[in-house]
Scaffold this motif. Sequence first.
Motif, PDB file in Angstrom:
ATOM      1  N   LYS A  28       0.834  -1.207   0.000  1.00  0.00           N
ATOM      2  CA  LYS A  28       0.000   0.000   0.000  1.00  0.00           C
ATOM      3  C   LYS A  28       0.865   1.253   0.000  1.00  0.00           C
ATOM      4  CE  LYS A  28      -3.886   2.129   2.465  1.00  0.00           C
ATOM      5  NZ  LYS A  28      -4.794   2.022   3.647  1.00  0.00           N
ATOM      6  N   LYS A  29       1.932   1.229   0.817  1.00  0.00           N
ATOM      7  CA  LYS A  29       2.859   2.368   0.868  1.00  0.00           C
ATOM      8  C   LYS A  29       3.536   2.570  -0.485  1.00  0.00           C
ATOM      9  CE  LYS A  29       4.065   2.041   5.793  1.00  0.00           C
ATOM     10  NZ  LYS A  29       5.166   1.761   6.747  1.00  0.00           N
ATOM     11  N   LEU A  30       3.940   1.438  -1.100  1.00  0.00           N
ATOM     12  CA  LEU A  30       4.651   1.527  -2.377  1.00  0.00           C
ATOM     13  C   LEU A  30       3.748   1.982  -3.512  1.00  0.00           C
ATOM     14  CD1 LEU A  30       6.841  -1.702  -2.112  1.00  0.00           C
ATOM     15  CD2 LEU A  30       7.658   0.662  -2.069  1.00  0.00           C
ATOM     16  N   SER A  31       2.446   1.755  -3.371  1.00  0.00           N
ATOM     17  CA  SER A  31       1.526   2.227  -4.408  1.00  0.00           C
ATOM     18  C   SER A  31       1.488   3.754  -4.436  1.00  0.00           C
ATOM     19  CB  SER A  31       0.120   1.672  -4.174  1.00  0.00           C
ATOM     20  OG  SER A  31      -0.420   2.184  -2.958  1.00  0.00           O
ATOM     21  N   HIS A  32       1.737   4.370  -3.262  1.00  0.00           N
ATOM     22  CA  HIS A  32       1.805   5.840  -3.184  1.00  0.00           C
ATOM     23  C   HIS A  32       3.200   6.348  -3.474  1.00  0.00           C
ATOM     24  CE1 HIS A  32      -2.288   6.103  -1.689  1.00  0.00           C
ATOM     25  NE2 HIS A  32      -2.006   5.195  -0.738  1.00  0.00           N
ATOM     26  N   ASN A  33       4.215   5.566  -3.015  1.00  0.00           N
ATOM     27  CA  ASN A  33       5.609   5.980  -3.208  1.00  0.00           C
ATOM     28  C   ASN A  33       6.458   4.733  -3.537  1.00  0.00           C
ATOM     29  OD1 ASN A  33       8.173   7.057  -3.217  1.00  0.00           O
ATOM     30  ND2 ASN A  33       8.262   7.355  -0.982  1.00  0.00           N
ATOM     31  N   PRO A  34       6.702   4.469  -4.815  1.00  0.00           N
ATOM     32  CA  PRO A  34       7.456   3.261  -5.220  1.00  0.00           C
ATOM     33  C   PRO A  34       8.861   3.192  -4.624  1.00  0.00           C
ATOM     34  CG  PRO A  34       6.399   4.299  -7.116  1.00  0.00           C
ATOM     35  CD  PRO A  34       6.290   5.267  -5.979  1.00  0.00           C
ATOM     36  N   HIS A  35       9.358   4.334  -4.111  1.00  0.00           N
ATOM     37  CA  HIS A  35      10.708   4.378  -3.554  1.00  0.00           C
ATOM     38  C   HIS A  35      10.701   4.471  -2.032  1.00  0.00           C
ATOM     39  CE1 HIS A  35      12.366   5.972  -7.652  1.00  0.00           C
ATOM     40  NE2 HIS A  35      11.990   4.706  -7.698  1.00  0.00           N
ATOM     41  N   ASP A  36       9.644   3.981  -1.414  1.00  0.00           N
ATOM     42  CA  ASP A  36       9.571   3.976   0.053  1.00  0.00           C
ATOM     43  C   ASP A  36      10.583   2.950   0.574  1.00  0.00           C
ATOM     44  OD1 ASP A  36       8.800   3.267   2.774  1.00  0.00           O
ATOM     45  OD2 ASP A  36       6.957   4.421   2.421  1.00  0.00           O
ATOM     46  N   ILE A  37      11.645   3.462   1.165  1.00  0.00           N
ATOM     47  CA  ILE A  37      12.773   2.598   1.564  1.00  0.00           C
ATOM     48  C   ILE A  37      12.340   1.580   2.618  1.00  0.00           C
ATOM     49  CG2 ILE A  37      15.128   2.539   2.436  1.00  0.00           C
ATOM     50  CD1 ILE A  37      14.729   3.960  -0.279  1.00  0.00           C
ATOM     51  N   SER A  44      21.624   7.286  -4.063  1.00  0.00           N
ATOM     52  CA  SER A  44      21.092   8.581  -3.623  1.00  0.00           C
ATOM     53  C   SER A  44      20.512   8.547  -2.205  1.00  0.00           C
ATOM     54  CB  SER A  44      20.005   9.068  -4.599  1.00  0.00           C
ATOM     55  OG  SER A  44      18.994   8.095  -4.725  1.00  0.00           O
ATOM     56  N   HIS A  45      20.555   7.361  -1.549  1.00  0.00           N
ATOM     57  CA  HIS A  45      20.036   7.240  -0.191  1.00  0.00           C
ATOM     58  C   HIS A  45      21.108   6.640   0.707  1.00  0.00           C
ATOM     59  CE1 HIS A  45      16.277   7.700  -2.426  1.00  0.00           C
ATOM     60  NE2 HIS A  45      15.672   7.985  -1.265  1.00  0.00           N
ATOM     61  N   ILE A  46      21.634   7.440   1.588  1.00  0.00           N
ATOM     62  CA  ILE A  46      22.736   6.996   2.447  1.00  0.00           C
ATOM     63  C   ILE A  46      22.300   5.941   3.453  1.00  0.00           C
ATOM     64  CG2 ILE A  46      22.426   8.750   4.233  1.00  0.00           C
ATOM     65  CD1 ILE A  46      25.503   8.971   4.294  1.00  0.00           C
ATOM     66  N   ASP A  47      20.996   5.880   3.744  1.00  0.00           N
ATOM     67  CA  ASP A  47      20.540   4.915   4.739  1.00  0.00           C
ATOM     68  C   ASP A  47      20.331   3.508   4.168  1.00  0.00           C
ATOM     69  OD1 ASP A  47      18.459   6.016   3.241  1.00  0.00           O
ATOM     70  OD2 ASP A  47      16.962   5.408   4.735  1.00  0.00           O
ATOM     71  N   ILE A  48      20.575   3.338   2.871  1.00  0.00           N
ATOM     72  CA  ILE A  48      20.500   1.995   2.273  1.00  0.00           C
ATOM     73  C   ILE A  48      21.884   1.371   2.284  1.00  0.00           C
ATOM     74  CG2 ILE A  48      20.022   0.651   0.177  1.00  0.00           C
ATOM     75  CD1 ILE A  48      17.984   2.755  -0.610  1.00  0.00           C
ATOM     76  N   ASN A  49      22.002   0.173   2.803  1.00  0.00           N
ATOM     77  CA  ASN A  49      23.263  -0.563   2.827  1.00  0.00           C
ATOM     78  C   ASN A  49      23.495  -1.164   1.433  1.00  0.00           C
ATOM     79  OD1 ASN A  49      25.369  -2.423   3.145  1.00  0.00           O
ATOM     80  ND2 ASN A  49      24.805  -2.837   5.274  1.00  0.00           N
ATOM     81  N   ALA A  50      24.323  -0.490   0.637  1.00  0.00           N
ATOM     82  CA  ALA A  50      24.533  -0.897  -0.755  1.00  0.00           C
ATOM     83  C   ALA A  50      25.157  -2.287  -0.850  1.00  0.00           C
ATOM     84  CB  ALA A  50      25.411   0.123  -1.473  1.00  0.00           C
ATOM     85  N   ALA A  51      26.071  -2.594   0.068  1.00  0.00           N
ATOM     86  CA  ALA A  51      26.737  -3.908   0.041  1.00  0.00           C
ATOM     87  C   ALA A  51      25.724  -5.024   0.276  1.00  0.00           C
ATOM     88  CB  ALA A  51      27.845  -3.963   1.085  1.00  0.00           C
ATOM     89  N   ARG A  68      12.381  -2.437   2.175  1.00  0.00           N
ATOM     90  CA  ARG A  68      13.222  -3.260   3.044  1.00  0.00           C
ATOM     91  C   ARG A  68      12.389  -4.345   3.730  1.00  0.00           C
ATOM     92  NH1 ARG A  68      15.456   0.669   5.910  1.00  0.00           N
ATOM     93  NH2 ARG A  68      17.323   0.876   4.640  1.00  0.00           N
ATOM     94  N   GLU A  69      11.175  -3.987   4.161  1.00  0.00           N
ATOM     95  CA  GLU A  69      10.304  -4.969   4.816  1.00  0.00           C
ATOM     96  C   GLU A  69       9.939  -6.106   3.848  1.00  0.00           C
ATOM     97  OE1 GLU A  69       7.048  -2.636   6.209  1.00  0.00           O
ATOM     98  OE2 GLU A  69       7.963  -2.266   8.179  1.00  0.00           O
ATOM     99  N   LEU A  70       9.560  -5.710   2.624  1.00  0.00           N
ATOM    100  CA  LEU A  70       9.204  -6.722   1.626  1.00  0.00           C
ATOM    101  C   LEU A  70      10.413  -7.601   1.278  1.00  0.00           C
ATOM    102  CD1 LEU A  70       6.913  -4.907  -0.981  1.00  0.00           C
ATOM    103  CD2 LEU A  70       6.278  -6.717   0.606  1.00  0.00           C
ATOM    104  N   GLY A  71      11.564  -6.959   1.118  1.00  0.00           N
ATOM    105  CA  GLY A  71      12.780  -7.695   0.763  1.00  0.00           C
ATOM    106  C   GLY A  71      13.130  -8.744   1.803  1.00  0.00           C
ATOM    107  N   ASN A  72      13.050  -8.362   3.082  1.00  0.00           N
ATOM    108  CA  ASN A  72      13.364  -9.303   4.160  1.00  0.00           C
ATOM    109  C   ASN A  72      12.424 -10.502   4.145  1.00  0.00           C
ATOM    110  OD1 ASN A  72      15.597  -8.033   5.293  1.00  0.00           O
ATOM    111  ND2 ASN A  72      14.323  -6.653   6.516  1.00  0.00           N
TER     112      ASN A  72
END
Length: 450
Positions: free
Chosen positions: A51-60, A92-99, A64-68
């Motif tokens: 539901k959140k992603l339907s409003h904002n596809p880039h909701d970090i 562009s988002h420092i709070d995402i762990n790229a590794a 992350r919740e879906l990915g886990n």
Amino acid sequence: MLIAFLLIVIFAALLVGLIMAVSSLKKDTKKDVSGRIQKKGKAAIIKEAQKKLSHNPHDITALRELGNIYFSDKNWEKGYAVYKTLLDLSTSHIDINAAEAGLKTGIAAYNLGKIDDALSVLILAVKKNPESYEANLYLGKALYQKEIYDKAIVCLKKVKTLRPESSEANQLLGFSLFKLQKYRECLPFLKAALEETPDNKEILYNMALAMLECGMGEKALKVFIHLRPDPLFGPQSCLEAGKMHEKVKDYASAIHDYEIALKLPSVPDAIMIQIKYRAALTYIAMNNIPQALVMLKQIQTLKANYKDVEALIARYSELNQNKNLQVYMMAGTSEFIALCRKFISSFYKDAFVKVGDQNVGTDCVDIVCEIEHPKWSAKQLFRFYRTQSALSDISVRECHGKMRDDKCDKAICVTLGSFSESAHKFIEGRPIDLIEKEQLSKMLLKISII
């Protein structure tokens, strides 16, 4: 100067604080996600995140919740899409762990069979975190799938360094070294992998091949014999065991190996042809020409023009019809000499033949005899060659020299092959007769040997 130094210290302190805050945020986020899953359940979390992603596809947070959840459920297709998005957003988002995003994207891609995609992100994941066990492991797996064995070995050895007790890398490391023909080096890893999965026949078969290459023939043979009944590795194991038995002239055991293979279900045509060909050659070595011809004709049906099958059929079909020719070509020395003596005795129908000295050489047999005919008598040298190739004038010159040394009146050279043009020219005006295969074959048909 002092003010500048103070500014640097303040900036460094702020940077350290920011990093610690982000790290703490990531840990808190993981704990929060785990706690939310336990409280609300996966279905509710997925529905809320979508539901959140339907409003904002880039909701970090939602990503992350879906990915886990997808990753823990091994839903690789959906997990790949989510983590690929997170990886793209990490610039562009420092709070995402790229590794971490790269690693999980690579693992999901690998499990989906997207090996090229997996390689591209896993290489970056290892660069970002060279000490990552999972990044090195999955990069090693992907490199192995792409048959880049040398680089796969580097990654897999790193895995063993990071976790010596881990067993995941043993099989792939052993297989990679085996593929690069590093047989002695691969054996310890294959052995360790076999201890972990004793029923893995592929490991066992590769171990046997490696042992064979390392000179451990007896151990390898035991493994091949053990694997003979296996539907998958049995045909090739029978073939290897048969070749080993052939090498030591244990032809009966070799035929037994090949017979087991011929009874196995679903033997690939390529291996079946090899087995029948080896069986045919073994039957020939055993002087079982009829059975050899059966195998050769079956090969011809499966694959026309395979190796020298056509020539073998022609040669041994003739031998099968002419037992004396078969003896001439294939029998042991004593039986061959007995045939030669019979040949000499039947050479002159109306004469008394006294067979004298005989000499067995490396490539021929010489027999000197006295011929008593009602109208003439002579001392003659018979030389018998078993080669099927063309003999040059050198061979005939040697025979002529032997004839003079033994003070013979005439020499007769007999061969299973032919004589060259120069050999025929040499005998012109000399008391030497040449008998080639065609004439020899006809003469042998007239000889009766019990």
